[in-house]
Design a protein around this motif. Structure first.
Motif, mmCIF file in Angstrom:
data_model
loop_
_atom_site.group_PDB
_atom_site.id
_atom_site.type_symbol
_atom_site.label_atom_id
_atom_site.label_comp_id
_atom_site.label_asym_id
_atom_site.label_seq_id
_atom_site.Cartn_x
_atom_site.Cartn_y
_atom_site.Cartn_z
ATOM 1 N N ASP A 1 0.787 -1.193 -0.108
ATOM 2 C CA ASP A 1 0.042 0.020 0.034
ATOM 3 C C ASP A 1 0.797 1.284 0.005
ATOM 4 O O ASP A 1 1.855 1.400 0.641
ATOM 5 N N GLY A 2 0.733 2.245 -0.930
ATOM 6 C CA GLY A 2 1.344 3.649 -0.985
ATOM 7 C C GLY A 2 2.635 3.326 -2.158
ATOM 8 O O GLY A 2 3.132 4.370 -2.407
ATOM 9 N N GLU A 3 2.971 2.255 -2.527
ATOM 10 C CA GLU A 3 4.019 2.145 -3.308
ATOM 11 C C GLU A 3 3.479 2.680 -4.741
ATOM 12 O O GLU A 3 2.475 2.388 -4.992
ATOM 13 N N ARG A 4 4.609 3.062 -5.683
ATOM 14 C CA ARG A 4 4.052 3.610 -7.056
ATOM 15 C C ARG A 4 4.940 2.670 -8.104
ATOM 16 O O ARG A 4 5.996 2.345 -7.776
ATOM 17 N N LEU A 5 4.182 2.592 -9.165
ATOM 18 C CA LEU A 5 4.656 2.046 -10.419
ATOM 19 C C LEU A 5 4.847 3.308 -11.366
ATOM 20 O O LEU A 5 4.007 3.759 -11.699
ATOM 21 N N LEU A 6 6.207 3.583 -11.789
ATOM 22 C CA LEU A 6 6.491 4.656 -12.621
ATOM 23 C C LEU A 6 6.739 3.949 -14.031
ATOM 24 O O LEU A 6 7.573 3.145 -14.078
ATOM 25 N N CYS A 7 6.258 4.689 -15.180
ATOM 26 C CA CYS A 7 6.388 4.261 -16.601
ATOM 27 C C CYS A 7 6.521 5.506 -17.267
ATOM 28 O O CYS A 7 5.967 6.681 -17.008
ATOM 29 N N TRP A 8 7.627 5.216 -18.297
ATOM 30 C CA TRP A 8 7.739 6.532 -19.383
ATOM 31 C C TRP A 8 8.058 5.806 -20.680
ATOM 32 O O TRP A 8 8.518 4.773 -20.797
ATOM 33 N N THR A 9 7.839 6.865 -21.415
ATOM 34 C CA THR A 9 7.964 6.125 -22.884
ATOM 35 C C THR A 9 9.594 6.571 -23.254
ATOM 36 O O THR A 9 10.223 7.165 -22.708
ATOM 37 N N ASP A 10 10.016 6.074 -24.611
ATOM 38 C CA ASP A 10 11.317 6.158 -24.953
ATOM 39 C C ASP A 10 11.717 7.535 -25.217
ATOM 40 O O ASP A 10 12.823 7.956 -25.669
ATOM 41 N N VAL B 1 13.185 11.238 -3.617
ATOM 42 C CA VAL B 1 12.640 10.251 -2.704
ATOM 43 C C VAL B 1 12.153 11.041 -1.393
ATOM 44 O O VAL B 1 12.666 12.157 -0.896
ATOM 45 N N GLY B 2 10.947 10.846 -1.090
ATOM 46 C CA GLY B 2 10.362 11.543 0.092
ATOM 47 C C GLY B 2 9.402 12.637 -0.542
ATOM 48 O O GLY B 2 8.494 13.260 0.160
ATOM 49 N N GLN B 3 9.319 12.981 -1.935
ATOM 50 C CA GLN B 3 8.399 14.014 -2.519
ATOM 51 C C GLN B 3 7.949 13.371 -3.865
ATOM 52 O O GLN B 3 8.150 14.176 -4.849
ATOM 53 N N PRO B 4 7.283 12.404 -3.908
ATOM 54 C CA PRO B 4 6.947 11.772 -4.878
ATOM 55 C C PRO B 4 5.981 12.432 -5.868
ATOM 56 O O PRO B 4 5.971 12.308 -7.173
ATOM 57 N N ASP B 5 5.199 13.290 -5.257
ATOM 58 C CA ASP B 5 4.241 14.029 -6.075
ATOM 59 C C ASP B 5 4.818 15.189 -7.012
ATOM 60 O O ASP B 5 4.286 15.593 -7.741
ATOM 61 N N ALA B 6 6.106 15.393 -6.506
ATOM 62 C CA ALA B 6 6.887 16.433 -7.502
ATOM 63 C C ALA B 6 7.717 15.737 -8.456
ATOM 64 O O ALA B 6 8.414 16.331 -9.259
ATOM 65 N N LEU B 7 7.805 14.343 -8.576
ATOM 66 C CA LEU B 7 8.639 13.467 -9.496
ATOM 67 C C LEU B 7 8.440 13.954 -10.894
ATOM 68 O O LEU B 7 9.508 14.325 -11.524
ATOM 69 N N VAL C 1 -0.408 4.427 -8.219
ATOM 70 C CA VAL C 1 -0.186 4.479 -6.849
ATOM 71 C C VAL C 1 -1.027 3.301 -6.271
ATOM 72 O O VAL C 1 -2.166 3.314 -6.547
ATOM 73 N N MET C 2 -0.130 2.443 -5.534
ATOM 74 C CA MET C 2 -1.056 1.255 -4.780
ATOM 75 C C MET C 2 -1.990 1.843 -3.747
ATOM 76 O O MET C 2 -1.259 2.384 -2.824
ATOM 77 N N GLN C 3 -3.220 1.448 -3.730
ATOM 78 C CA GLN C 3 -4.058 1.482 -2.622
ATOM 79 C C GLN C 3 -4.612 0.304 -2.426
ATOM 80 O O GLN C 3 -5.397 -0.111 -3.166
#
Length: 281
Positions: free
Chosen positions: A30-39, A65-71, A96-98
């Motif tokens: 819970d709370g972990e995030r999966l980040l994806c981006w294109t080439d 790290v610690g400020q994921p909303d600004a990533l 975002v895993m919930q």
């Protein structure tokens, strides 16, 4: 931070016999995030021709790290500071895993009463003005998602609908030749011509029939797409595409239980079977 390496070629590049559909399961808390981006991110170049690259992306992630909303904002700012000239689209996705109080199957699986209301046939005809000015695929996909059992197959159904509609539009109404897609330059010419012909489309139609019939184990969805064009010769089943064209239809055949074209090639009927508790056709 855990990187998920790519282990396959893009969909439909190899035939279904060589493709390994085994999913990789990655438990997430819970709370972990999966980040994806294109080439388009990593292949952006600066004035010296240097690519932005994977390591710079990882450096930005580490710095946030610690400020994921600004990533993602930080990543775009870093790309701008790098003076990257985008050679492709730049797309970013964060999941975002919930924790949900109900099991996921209870949200997606229909009960007996719902199944009784899922025996229907819908028949839509899109005429030239609608085809020219609007994309009906989101509407059609939304209709299908009203069937709870089909929601677990949303990706497969969207691929099937998109391919069938694109064939009807591009080869039926617009009469485009797929042989143009022999290389990257050909792709560009193909889609420039597609946009040009679509912008001046003033006659013709595409008919989409959705026929859903439930049973005790799940159901069958039949998608029929017909166009007013002269028809085209689809790639025969089992024949490996030698160019970039033809792979979409091969993927449809891999996903569906049955694919049938009429003799003219301007009508296709696809049967998609789904089963309760299964996420793949």
């Amino acid at each position: 931070m855990h990187r998920i390496p790519s282990t396959h070629l893009p969909l439909a590049v190899v035939n279904s016999e060589r493709f390994d559909p085994t999913p990789v399961v990655l438990p997430m808390a819970d709370g972990e995030r999966l980040l994806c981006w294109t080439d388009g991110i990593i292949e952006s170049r600066n004035a010296e021709g240097t690519q932005f690259g994977d390591q710079r992306v990882l450096d930005v992630i580490t710095a946030h790290v610690g400020q994921p909303d600004a990533l993602f904002e930080g990543l775009l700012l870093a790309l701008e500071a790098f003076h990257g000239s985008r050679e492709d689209d730049v797309s970013l996705l964060e999941v975002v895993m919930q924790r949900h109080p109900l099991p996921i199957t209870s949200l997606l699986q229909p009960d007996a009463r719902q199944l009784e209301a899922q025996d229907w046939v819908l028949d839509y005809t899109f005429r030239a003005a609608s085809i020219r000015d609007h994309n009906p695929l989101p509407f059609l996909n939304k209709v299908l998602m009203e069937v709870p059992g089909l929601r677990m197959h949303a990706g497969s159904l969207f691929i099937i609908l998109s391919e069938l509609y694109s064939n009807a539009l591009e080869h039926g109404l617009l009469q485009l030749d797929s042989s143009l897609k022999g290389n990257a330059d050909g792709f560009s010419r193909y889609y420039r011509e597609r946009n040009l012909r679509l912008s001046s489309l003033d006659q013709g139609w595409i008919r989409v029939v959705l026929d859903h019939c439930p049973d005790e184990a799940g159901g069958r969805l039949v998608i029929q797409v017909e166009d007013s064009g002269p028809g085209f010769a689809p790639q025969p089943p089992g024949e490996q595409a030698e160019t970039y064209s033809g792979r979409g239809l091969a993927l449809v055949r891999a996903l569906a239980a049955d694919v049938q074209f009429n003799a003219l090639g301007n009508q296709v009927r696809v049967a998609f079977d789904w089963r309760l508790g299964h996420t793949a056709a």
